[in-house]
Design a protein around this motif. Structure first.
Motif, mmCIF file in Angstrom:
data_model
loop_
_atom_site.group_PDB
_atom_site.id
_atom_site.type_symbol
_atom_site.label_atom_id
_atom_site.label_comp_id
_atom_site.label_asym_id
_atom_site.label_seq_id
_atom_site.Cartn_x
_atom_site.Cartn_y
_atom_site.Cartn_z
ATOM 1 N N TYR A 55 9.035 -4.346 -6.818
ATOM 2 C CA TYR A 55 8.132 -5.042 -7.728
ATOM 3 C C TYR A 55 8.122 -4.348 -9.093
ATOM 4 C CZ TYR A 55 6.169 -6.164 -3.091
ATOM 5 O OH TYR A 55 6.004 -6.533 -1.771
ATOM 6 N N TYR A 98 5.136 -4.018 -12.129
ATOM 7 C CA TYR A 98 3.775 -4.260 -12.556
ATOM 8 C C TYR A 98 3.603 -3.758 -13.989
ATOM 9 C CZ TYR A 98 2.104 -5.056 -7.753
ATOM 10 O OH TYR A 98 1.881 -5.556 -6.490
ATOM 11 N N LEU A 137 -3.986 -3.892 -13.734
ATOM 12 C CA LEU A 137 -2.642 -3.842 -13.164
ATOM 13 C C LEU A 137 -2.241 -5.250 -12.730
ATOM 14 C CD1 LEU A 137 -0.500 -1.673 -12.333
ATOM 15 C CD2 LEU A 137 -1.626 -1.609 -10.110
ATOM 16 N N ILE A 177 0.984 -7.961 -11.556
ATOM 17 C CA ILE A 177 2.363 -8.087 -11.103
ATOM 18 C C ILE A 177 3.164 -8.925 -12.099
ATOM 19 C CG2 ILE A 177 1.955 -10.143 -9.679
ATOM 20 C CD1 ILE A 177 3.968 -8.871 -7.667
ATOM 21 N N ILE A 182 8.990 -13.434 -6.720
ATOM 22 C CA ILE A 182 7.828 -13.710 -7.553
ATOM 23 C C ILE A 182 8.215 -13.522 -9.010
ATOM 24 C CG2 ILE A 182 5.512 -12.921 -8.215
ATOM 25 C CD1 ILE A 182 5.120 -12.032 -5.308
ATOM 26 N N GLU A 215 5.958 -14.057 -12.254
ATOM 27 C CA GLU A 215 4.699 -14.466 -12.845
ATOM 28 C C GLU A 215 4.931 -14.971 -14.268
ATOM 29 O OE1 GLU A 215 1.189 -14.190 -11.301
ATOM 30 O OE2 GLU A 215 2.829 -14.772 -9.993
ATOM 31 N N LEU A 252 7.592 -8.235 2.943
ATOM 32 C CA LEU A 252 6.866 -8.960 1.913
ATOM 33 C C LEU A 252 5.385 -9.120 2.225
ATOM 34 C CD1 LEU A 252 9.082 -11.959 0.754
ATOM 35 C CD2 LEU A 252 8.217 -10.090 -0.620
ATOM 36 N N LYS A 253 5.045 -9.313 3.475
ATOM 37 C CA LYS A 253 3.731 -9.834 3.801
ATOM 38 C C LYS A 253 2.633 -8.800 3.702
ATOM 39 C CE LYS A 253 1.319 -12.475 7.337
ATOM 40 N NZ LYS A 253 1.383 -13.048 8.688
ATOM 41 N N GLY A 254 1.998 -8.717 2.505
ATOM 42 C CA GLY A 254 0.813 -7.893 2.292
ATOM 43 C C GLY A 254 0.931 -6.477 2.818
ATOM 44 N N ASP A 255 2.072 -5.930 2.755
ATOM 45 C CA ASP A 255 2.260 -4.597 3.318
ATOM 46 C C ASP A 255 2.013 -3.532 2.269
ATOM 47 O OD1 ASP A 255 2.787 -2.763 5.255
ATOM 48 O OD2 ASP A 255 4.849 -3.369 5.572
ATOM 49 N N GLN A 292 2.381 -1.060 -0.526
ATOM 50 C CA GLN A 292 3.283 -0.926 -1.661
ATOM 51 C C GLN A 292 3.194 0.501 -2.190
ATOM 52 O OE1 GLN A 292 2.986 -4.080 -4.566
ATOM 53 N NE2 GLN A 292 2.903 -5.661 -2.987
ATOM 54 N N SER A 346 -4.928 -9.928 3.244
ATOM 55 C CA SER A 346 -4.835 -8.474 3.351
ATOM 56 C C SER A 346 -5.545 -7.843 2.162
ATOM 57 C CB SER A 346 -3.374 -8.029 3.414
ATOM 58 O OG SER A 346 -2.635 -8.572 2.343
ATOM 59 N N PHE A 349 -6.731 -4.076 0.156
ATOM 60 C CA PHE A 349 -6.319 -2.688 -0.023
ATOM 61 C C PHE A 349 -7.216 -1.999 -1.045
ATOM 62 C CE2 PHE A 349 -2.307 -3.405 2.156
ATOM 63 C CZ PHE A 349 -2.078 -4.756 1.933
ATOM 64 N N TYR A 381 -6.742 1.245 -3.604
ATOM 65 C CA TYR A 381 -5.860 2.243 -4.200
ATOM 66 C C TYR A 381 -6.706 3.196 -5.052
ATOM 67 C CZ TYR A 381 -1.543 -0.298 -3.043
ATOM 68 O OH TYR A 381 -0.497 -0.892 -2.390
ATOM 69 N N GLY A 390 3.538 -12.306 -0.518
ATOM 70 C CA GLY A 390 3.818 -10.913 -0.811
ATOM 71 C C GLY A 390 3.199 -10.395 -2.085
#
Lengths: 113, 114
Positions: free
Chosen positions: A33, A35, A43, A45, A56, A58, A97-100, A102, B32, B34, B36, B100
């Motif tokens: 990614y 950002y 922040l 993306i 993605i 944006e 990819l799925k909301g893991d 980063q 999800s 998070f 940080y 994602g």
């Protein structure tokens, strides 16, 4: 060993110039990614790539062009730099990819004069 | 437009107290969540993730999620001066063109004073 690395750490340049920022990850992740963090620490993306494929994109001016030569690298090229491009740019990677989770690189502080 | 809102602070707590950081999000499809931590001049560092309603504890940190209220919080017990940082709430999505993607709040500045 640095997990996600970026070069350069600082970049000072004049308006109208073209510059590139490089990112590399040695975590074996498939997704990377870019950002942008503005002066107010917001922040946002810009792009993400999964195994060299753009996923993605944006609402970013087309002066910004990401390039992924392989899944461990994601570079950002910026044409015709403007004052408003001044910010900290972070590269990140994640295993899926799925909301893991980063993992962020150290950032590149870009200053456009 | 998916939005994530946080109080920008600064939030100031004495050492040893509980710091409570809050975050609301607009998209009910969010899956999800998070937290940080970002020290000044450094990159964001993941400290907590939560995916289902309820509490999740990890050491001095507890994340709380309430999907019905679209609310996620972070509690820091026994706050230390080293916890002084900006805390960023991030929300992830699993569907469509947002697959994602993480959307971040504007961050809450936490100061823990001795």
């Amino acid at each position: 060993d640095t997990a996600v690395s970026q070069t350069p750490k600082y970049l000072v340049t004049q308006m109208g110039n073209d510059k590139s920022i490089k990112c590399e990850q040695n975590l074996g992740h498939d997704t990377m990614y870019w950002y942008k963090q503005d002066s107010k620490k917001f922040l946002k993306i810009m792009f993400s790539y999964n195994n060299k494929e753009l996923i993605i994109n944006e609402t970013v001016p087309n002066r910004f062009s990401p390039k992924s030569p392989d899944k461990a690298h994601l570079n950002l090229h910026i044409n015709s730099l403007e004052l408003g491009d001044s910010a900290v740019y972070f590269c990140a990677s994640s295993p899926i990819l799925k909301g893991d989770t980063q993992y962020f690189g150290p950032g590149t502080r870009l200053t456009v004069l | 437009q998916k939005e994530v809102e946080q109080n920008s602070g600064p939030l100031s707590v004495p050492e040893g107290a509980i710091a409570s950081l809050n975050c609301t999000y607009s998209d009910r499809g969010s899956q999800s969540f998070f937290w940080y931590r970002q020290y000044s001049g450094k990159s964001p560092e993941l400290i907590m993730s939560i995916y289902s309603n309820g509490d999740k504890e990890d050491g001095r940190f507890t994340a709380q999620l309430n999907k019905a209220s679209q609310y996620v919080s972070l509690l820091i017990r026994d706050s230390q001066p080293s916890d002084s940082a900006t805390y960023l709430c991030a929300v992830g999505y699993a569907g469509g063109t947002s697959y994602g993607k993480l959307t971040f709040g504007q961050g809450t500045i936490l100061t823990v004073h001795p």
